[in-house]
Design a protein around this motif. Structure first.
Motif, PDB file in Angstrom:
ATOM      1  N   GLY A 140      31.619  50.282  72.347  1.00  0.00           N
ATOM      2  CA  GLY A 140      30.741  49.167  72.061  1.00  0.00           C
ATOM      3  C   GLY A 140      30.408  48.328  73.275  1.00  0.00           C
ATOM      4  O   GLY A 140      30.767  48.645  74.401  1.00  0.00           O
ATOM      5  N   SER A 141      29.689  47.232  73.053  1.00  0.00           N
ATOM      6  CA  SER A 141      29.191  46.313  74.071  1.00  0.00           C
ATOM      7  C   SER A 141      28.073  46.974  74.876  1.00  0.00           C
ATOM      8  O   SER A 141      27.361  47.832  74.365  1.00  0.00           O
ATOM      9  CB  SER A 141      30.331  45.807  74.952  1.00  0.00           C
ATOM     10  N   ILE A 142      27.890  46.612  76.118  1.00  0.00           N
ATOM     11  CA  ILE A 142      26.753  47.063  76.925  1.00  0.00           C
ATOM     12  C   ILE A 142      26.869  48.556  77.228  1.00  0.00           C
ATOM     13  O   ILE A 142      27.936  49.044  77.598  1.00  0.00           O
ATOM     14  CB  ILE A 142      26.662  46.262  78.236  1.00  0.00           C
ATOM     15  N   GLN A 143      25.748  49.264  77.081  1.00  0.00           N
ATOM     16  CA  GLN A 143      25.748  50.712  77.294  1.00  0.00           C
ATOM     17  C   GLN A 143      25.365  51.060  78.728  1.00  0.00           C
ATOM     18  O   GLN A 143      24.921  50.212  79.505  1.00  0.00           O
ATOM     19  CB  GLN A 143      24.777  51.369  76.304  1.00  0.00           C
ATOM     20  N   ASN A 144      25.541  52.344  79.072  1.00  0.00           N
ATOM     21  CA  ASN A 144      25.318  52.815  80.432  1.00  0.00           C
ATOM     22  C   ASN A 144      23.964  53.501  80.579  1.00  0.00           C
ATOM     23  O   ASN A 144      23.419  54.041  79.615  1.00  0.00           O
ATOM     24  CB  ASN A 144      26.428  53.801  80.824  1.00  0.00           C
ATOM     25  N   GLN A 145      23.445  53.504  81.803  1.00  0.00           N
ATOM     26  CA  GLN A 145      22.203  54.206  82.099  1.00  0.00           C
ATOM     27  C   GLN A 145      22.463  55.711  82.101  1.00  0.00           C
ATOM     28  O   GLN A 145      23.508  56.174  82.563  1.00  0.00           O
ATOM     29  CB  GLN A 145      21.665  53.778  83.468  1.00  0.00           C
ATOM     30  N   THR A 146      21.506  56.454  81.588  1.00  0.00           N
ATOM     31  CA  THR A 146      21.655  57.909  81.509  1.00  0.00           C
ATOM     32  C   THR A 146      20.623  58.610  82.384  1.00  0.00           C
ATOM     33  O   THR A 146      19.569  58.058  82.706  1.00  0.00           O
ATOM     34  CB  THR A 146      21.486  58.401  80.064  1.00  0.00           C
TER      35      THR A 146
ATOM     36  N   ARG B 167      23.639  63.887  83.239  1.00  0.00           N
ATOM     37  CA  ARG B 167      24.655  63.033  83.818  1.00  0.00           C
ATOM     38  C   ARG B 167      24.527  61.612  83.281  1.00  0.00           C
ATOM     39  O   ARG B 167      23.426  61.119  82.974  1.00  0.00           O
ATOM     40  CB  ARG B 167      24.539  62.978  85.348  1.00  0.00           C
ATOM     41  N   VAL B 168      25.646  60.941  83.204  1.00  0.00           N
ATOM     42  CA  VAL B 168      25.715  59.511  82.909  1.00  0.00           C
ATOM     43  C   VAL B 168      26.966  58.986  83.595  1.00  0.00           C
ATOM     44  O   VAL B 168      27.981  59.686  83.678  1.00  0.00           O
ATOM     45  CB  VAL B 168      25.758  59.250  81.379  1.00  0.00           C
ATOM     46  N   TYR B 169      26.871  57.780  84.132  1.00  0.00           N
ATOM     47  CA  TYR B 169      27.980  57.214  84.887  1.00  0.00           C
ATOM     48  C   TYR B 169      28.437  55.924  84.232  1.00  0.00           C
ATOM     49  O   TYR B 169      27.617  55.090  83.856  1.00  0.00           O
ATOM     50  CB  TYR B 169      27.568  56.948  86.335  1.00  0.00           C
ATOM     51  N   VAL B 170      29.743  55.744  84.126  1.00  0.00           N
ATOM     52  CA  VAL B 170      30.294  54.516  83.564  1.00  0.00           C
ATOM     53  C   VAL B 170      30.137  53.394  84.585  1.00  0.00           C
ATOM     54  O   VAL B 170      30.563  53.513  85.733  1.00  0.00           O
ATOM     55  CB  VAL B 170      31.780  54.693  83.200  1.00  0.00           C
ATOM     56  N   ASN B 171      29.493  52.319  84.161  1.00  0.00           N
ATOM     57  CA  ASN B 171      29.330  51.144  85.012  1.00  0.00           C
ATOM     58  C   ASN B 171      30.580  50.276  84.883  1.00  0.00           C
ATOM     59  O   ASN B 171      30.878  49.789  83.790  1.00  0.00           O
ATOM     60  CB  ASN B 171      28.085  50.367  84.572  1.00  0.00           C
ATOM     61  N   PRO B 172      31.335  50.064  85.978  1.00  0.00           N
ATOM     62  CA  PRO B 172      32.571  49.265  85.876  1.00  0.00           C
ATOM     63  C   PRO B 172      32.339  47.877  85.288  1.00  0.00           C
ATOM     64  O   PRO B 172      33.204  47.349  84.580  1.00  0.00           O
ATOM     65  CB  PRO B 172      33.056  49.192  87.325  1.00  0.00           C
ATOM     66  N   ALA B 173      31.181  47.272  85.583  1.00  0.00           N
ATOM     67  CA  ALA B 173      30.890  45.946  85.037  1.00  0.00           C
ATOM     68  C   ALA B 173      30.823  45.989  83.511  1.00  0.00           C
ATOM     69  O   ALA B 173      31.260  45.054  82.829  1.00  0.00           O
ATOM     70  CB  ALA B 173      29.584  45.409  85.619  1.00  0.00           C
ATOM     71  N   ASN B 174      30.282  47.084  82.968  1.00  0.00           N
ATOM     72  CA  ASN B 174      30.230  47.229  81.514  1.00  0.00           C
ATOM     73  C   ASN B 174      31.631  47.337  80.925  1.00  0.00           C
ATOM     74  O   ASN B 174      31.934  46.778  79.867  1.00  0.00           O
ATOM     75  CB  ASN B 174      29.412  48.458  81.134  1.00  0.00           C
ATOM     76  N   SER B 175      32.498  48.084  81.613  1.00  0.00           N
ATOM     77  CA  SER B 175      33.877  48.241  81.131  1.00  0.00           C
ATOM     78  C   SER B 175      34.631  46.923  81.167  1.00  0.00           C
ATOM     79  O   SER B 175      35.381  46.606  80.230  1.00  0.00           O
ATOM     80  CB  SER B 175      34.597  49.288  81.974  1.00  0.00           C
ATOM     81  N   LEU B 176      34.433  46.141  82.222  1.00  0.00           N
ATOM     82  CA  LEU B 176      35.113  44.845  82.312  1.00  0.00           C
ATOM     83  C   LEU B 176      34.609  43.887  81.238  1.00  0.00           C
ATOM     84  O   LEU B 176      35.398  43.156  80.630  1.00  0.00           O
ATOM     85  CB  LEU B 176      34.899  44.248  83.704  1.00  0.00           C
ATOM     86  N   GLY B 177      33.306  43.899  81.000  1.00  0.00           N
ATOM     87  CA  GLY B 177      32.760  43.053  79.938  1.00  0.00           C
ATOM     88  C   GLY B 177      33.261  43.464  78.574  1.00  0.00           C
ATOM     89  O   GLY B 177      33.572  42.617  77.733  1.00  0.00           O
ATOM     90  N   GLN B 178      33.338  44.765  78.350  1.00  0.00           N
ATOM     91  CA  GLN B 178      33.866  45.276  77.087  1.00  0.00           C
ATOM     92  C   GLN B 178      35.314  44.823  76.887  1.00  0.00           C
ATOM     93  O   GLN B 178      35.705  44.419  75.779  1.00  0.00           O
ATOM     94  CB  GLN B 178      33.781  46.795  77.089  1.00  0.00           C
TER      95      GLN B 178
ATOM     96  N   GLN C  88      39.397  41.344  73.991  1.00  0.00           N
ATOM     97  CA  GLN C  88      40.462  40.340  73.942  1.00  0.00           C
ATOM     98  C   GLN C  88      40.120  39.214  72.981  1.00  0.00           C
ATOM     99  O   GLN C  88      41.026  38.539  72.476  1.00  0.00           O
ATOM    100  CB  GLN C  88      40.727  39.800  75.352  1.00  0.00           C
ATOM    101  N   ARG C  89      38.841  38.987  72.710  1.00  0.00           N
ATOM    102  CA  ARG C  89      38.458  38.034  71.660  1.00  0.00           C
ATOM    103  C   ARG C  89      38.837  38.594  70.293  1.00  0.00           C
ATOM    104  O   ARG C  89      39.325  37.872  69.424  1.00  0.00           O
ATOM    105  CB  ARG C  89      36.956  37.776  71.697  1.00  0.00           C
ATOM    106  N   LEU C  90      38.592  39.885  70.116  1.00  0.00           N
ATOM    107  CA  LEU C  90      38.852  40.529  68.836  1.00  0.00           C
ATOM    108  C   LEU C  90      40.341  40.787  68.614  1.00  0.00           C
ATOM    109  O   LEU C  90      40.856  40.627  67.506  1.00  0.00           O
ATOM    110  CB  LEU C  90      38.072  41.842  68.784  1.00  0.00           C
ATOM    111  N   PHE C  91      41.043  41.174  69.685  1.00  0.00           N
ATOM    112  CA  PHE C  91      42.430  41.641  69.598  1.00  0.00           C
ATOM    113  C   PHE C  91      43.167  41.131  70.839  1.00  0.00           C
ATOM    114  O   PHE C  91      43.343  41.866  71.808  1.00  0.00           O
ATOM    115  CB  PHE C  91      42.402  43.170  69.539  1.00  0.00           C
ATOM    116  N   PRO C  92      43.586  39.849  70.854  1.00  0.00           N
ATOM    117  CA  PRO C  92      44.127  39.230  72.067  1.00  0.00           C
ATOM    118  C   PRO C  92      45.286  39.985  72.713  1.00  0.00           C
ATOM    119  O   PRO C  92      45.394  40.028  73.946  1.00  0.00           O
ATOM    120  CB  PRO C  92      44.573  37.851  71.578  1.00  0.00           C
ATOM    121  N   ALA C  93      46.149  40.599  71.913  1.00  0.00           N
ATOM    122  CA  ALA C  93      47.328  41.269  72.478  1.00  0.00           C
ATOM    123  C   ALA C  93      46.970  42.468  73.355  1.00  0.00           C
ATOM    124  O   ALA C  93      47.810  42.960  74.112  1.00  0.00           O
ATOM    125  CB  ALA C  93      48.270  41.708  71.353  1.00  0.00           C
TER     126      ALA C  93
END
Length: 379
Positions: free
Chosen positions: A268-274, A280-291, A296-301
């Motif tokens: 979920g959250s922001i998707q990656n450019q394809t 090919r598709v590359y995971v954007n680290p900024a998207n992973s950090l935002g996710q 942590q809002r949904l599941f703080p632990a």
């Protein structure tokens, strides 16, 4: 060029839609040839979240989702293998700053009950007692106990193997480069010079379907996006349902599930450019950090848990987030099933059974009018 290989039905695309269609077509006694550019189930069908959910779909889509759910429940017996289907439920939650979403969830539950989808609404102490790990922003939830999740890396290939056992011809690493109508047959040529013919053609090519559609004179505004996925280290099994945030804000729309081994799968959250032309598709680290911040809002632990892998894939999308499914609007014997807009995994078995029914008998009880390809030409 080699002599054409003949069958009753020719399928372009070996994701879960194509492989399930091949399986159910063989069950109905039709000879089937399936062509897959890469390996079956490797693209969107194998890189998605694995949600087997019905709630949150348009009400008109629930009969198709219900048909799919009935197949998922008997998947182990039907496919003679374990696709890690767990019927542990699916839950949508909303945050306190969106009471309007909670109201919509309540209304949806009433209407969905008429389509055999039973939803339990939870809030306050009842929600906290059953799911104490949810963050303080969570206000309400809608729980579908009869839904669940499965392993997408296993499902598509399992349908392909089952179809092969019934006699389907599955060709991997076999890229279709042209498709045309030649007399009573469709004629498909691959990049290595092989030739295939059939009176019926089913295009289940996902993000690569547009070229075939346009080759037959039709139009479809198909685009692609890459889901942002990760998996954590294993934890003691405790979660149960897959859980996601119901929100109109894309950045907030995270979801997660726990597999039997204990790992949490997160999407979920922001998707990656394809880059579908290069596969090919590359995971954007900024998207992973935002996710991760949204998780942590949904599941703080979860802040204390380690991520061990990230990935993405190439999913096909249409402007109204609904697929193209059913017959061509202009070419007899041509059928489509693509563009499931990130929500097709659960539907896959039901799509396969429905397309097989439609091709074999000329009709189906599932209403396909919302998915007709002509809706785009009509504006």
């Amino acid at each position: 060029m080699s002599a054409p290989q003949q069958s009753d039905v020719l399928i372009i695309g070996g994701g879960i839609m194509g492989c399930a269609s091949a399986f159910f077509l063989r069950q109905r006694g039709l000879s089937v040839t399936l062509l897959e550019t890469d390996l079956v189930g490797r693209q969107a069908s194998g890189t998605n979240f694995g949600n087997v959910r019905r709630q949150g779909r348009p009400l008109y889509q629930l009969p198709l989702a219900n048909r799919a759910s009935a197949i998922w429940r008997k998947a182990r017996e039907l496919l003679e293998t374990d696709v890690e289907y767990l019927q542990r439920g699916h839950m949508r939650v909303c945050y306190r700053d969106r009471p309007d979403i909670a109201a919509k969830m309540e209304s949806y539950a009433v209407e969905a009950a008429q389509s055999d989808l039973d939803l339990e609404m939870l809030s306050g102490n009842a929600l906290r007692d059953r799911f104490p790990f949810l963050g303080p922003e969570v206000m309400a939830a809608s729980l579908s106990a009869q839904c669940g999740h499965a392993n997408p890396r296993l499902a598509g290939p399992a349908f392909a193997r089952a179809a092969q056992r019934l006699g389907a011809a599955i060709h991997e690493n076999c890229k279709a480069v042209s498709a045309s109508r030649d007399g009573i047959d469709f004629h498909v040529v691959t990049d290595d010079g092989r030739s295939f013919r059939a009176p019926t053609l089913l295009v289940t090519a996902g993000a690569w379907a547009k070229a075939f559609v346009e080759g037959f004179g039709e139009t479809v505004p198909l685009t692609s996006r890459g889901p942002n996925m990760c998996v954590t280290e294993p934890l003691p099994y405790a979660i149960g349902p897959s859980i996601g945030v119901a929100t109109p804000e894309t950045v907030e729309s995270v979801y997660f599930r726990q597999v039997a081994r204990g790992n949490l799968v997160i999407g979920g959250s922001i998707q990656n450019q394809t880059f579908p032309e290069q596969y090919r598709v590359y995971v954007n680290p900024a998207n992973s950090l935002g996710q991760w911040r949204q998780m942590q809002r949904l599941f703080p632990a979860i802040a204390r848990v380690n991520i061990i892998r990230t990935w993405s894939g190439i999913e096909s999308y249409l402007p109204d987030d609904q697929p193209v499914m059913g017959p061509s609007g202009s070419v007899s014997g041509l059928f489509y099933a693509f563009g499931f807009s990130g929500a097709g995994f659960q539907l896959g078995p039901g799509v396969g059974e429905t397309m097989a029914e439609l091709i074999a008998t000329g009709s189906t009880d599932i209403d396909l009018s919302p998915y007709r390809i002509g809706r785009f030409a009509e504006g």
